[in-house]
Design a protein around this motif. Structure first.
Motif, mmCIF file in Angstrom:
data_model
loop_
_atom_site.group_PDB
_atom_site.id
_atom_site.type_symbol
_atom_site.label_atom_id
_atom_site.label_comp_id
_atom_site.label_asym_id
_atom_site.label_seq_id
_atom_site.Cartn_x
_atom_site.Cartn_y
_atom_site.Cartn_z
ATOM 1 N N PRO A 113 0.804 -1.221 0.000
ATOM 2 C CA PRO A 113 0.000 0.000 0.000
ATOM 3 C C PRO A 113 0.840 1.275 0.000
ATOM 4 O O PRO A 113 0.445 2.280 -0.591
ATOM 5 N N ILE A 114 1.989 1.233 0.645
ATOM 6 C CA ILE A 114 2.867 2.408 0.639
ATOM 7 C C ILE A 114 3.344 2.679 -0.781
ATOM 8 O O ILE A 114 3.358 3.824 -1.236
ATOM 9 N N LEU A 115 3.725 1.627 -1.501
ATOM 10 C CA LEU A 115 4.158 1.788 -2.892
ATOM 11 C C LEU A 115 3.017 2.317 -3.755
ATOM 12 O O LEU A 115 3.215 3.223 -4.575
ATOM 13 N N ALA A 116 1.816 1.786 -3.561
ATOM 14 C CA ALA A 116 0.658 2.262 -4.335
ATOM 15 C C ALA A 116 0.398 3.736 -4.049
ATOM 16 O O ALA A 116 0.066 4.499 -4.962
ATOM 17 N N TRP A 117 0.546 4.140 -2.806
ATOM 18 C CA TRP A 117 0.347 5.539 -2.442
ATOM 19 C C TRP A 117 1.382 6.423 -3.131
ATOM 20 O O TRP A 117 1.044 7.482 -3.661
#
Length: 90
Positions: free
Chosen positions: A31-35
């Motif tokens: 999720p951090i990468l997607a953000w």
């Protein structure tokens, strides 16, 4: 008589927040990468932030640190499918 000292509510809250943030960083690399991929290109240091997130996601995947998040997310999706499934007579 000894008196047990309990930590203050502020200290306990800070501990909870730090543990939650650390857990999110350790196990939530996807999720951090997607953000970071959704950040505007005009943002300062956007490419650097995304590069660090991509490297962290790769490393976390190698060490199987993404498994707990993926398991919880799969369970959540399965629960949602049961909750929002059509009635048996439809």
């Amino acid at each position: 008589m000894t008196r047990s000292r309990t930590p203050s509510p502020t200290r306990r809250l800070l501990t909870i927040v730090l543990v939650a943030a650390t857990s999110g960083i350790l196990f939530g690399s996807g999720p951090i990468l997607a953000w970071t991929e959704q950040l505007p290109a005009t943002m300062p240091y956007q490419t650097d932030i995304q590069s660090v997130a991509d490297r962290w996601n790769t490393l976390a995947g190698r060490f199987k640190m993404t498994v707990p998040y993926n398991m919880v997310r799969a369970l959540e999706r399965q629960t949602e499918s049961y909750r929002f499934a059509p009635a048996p007579d439809q």
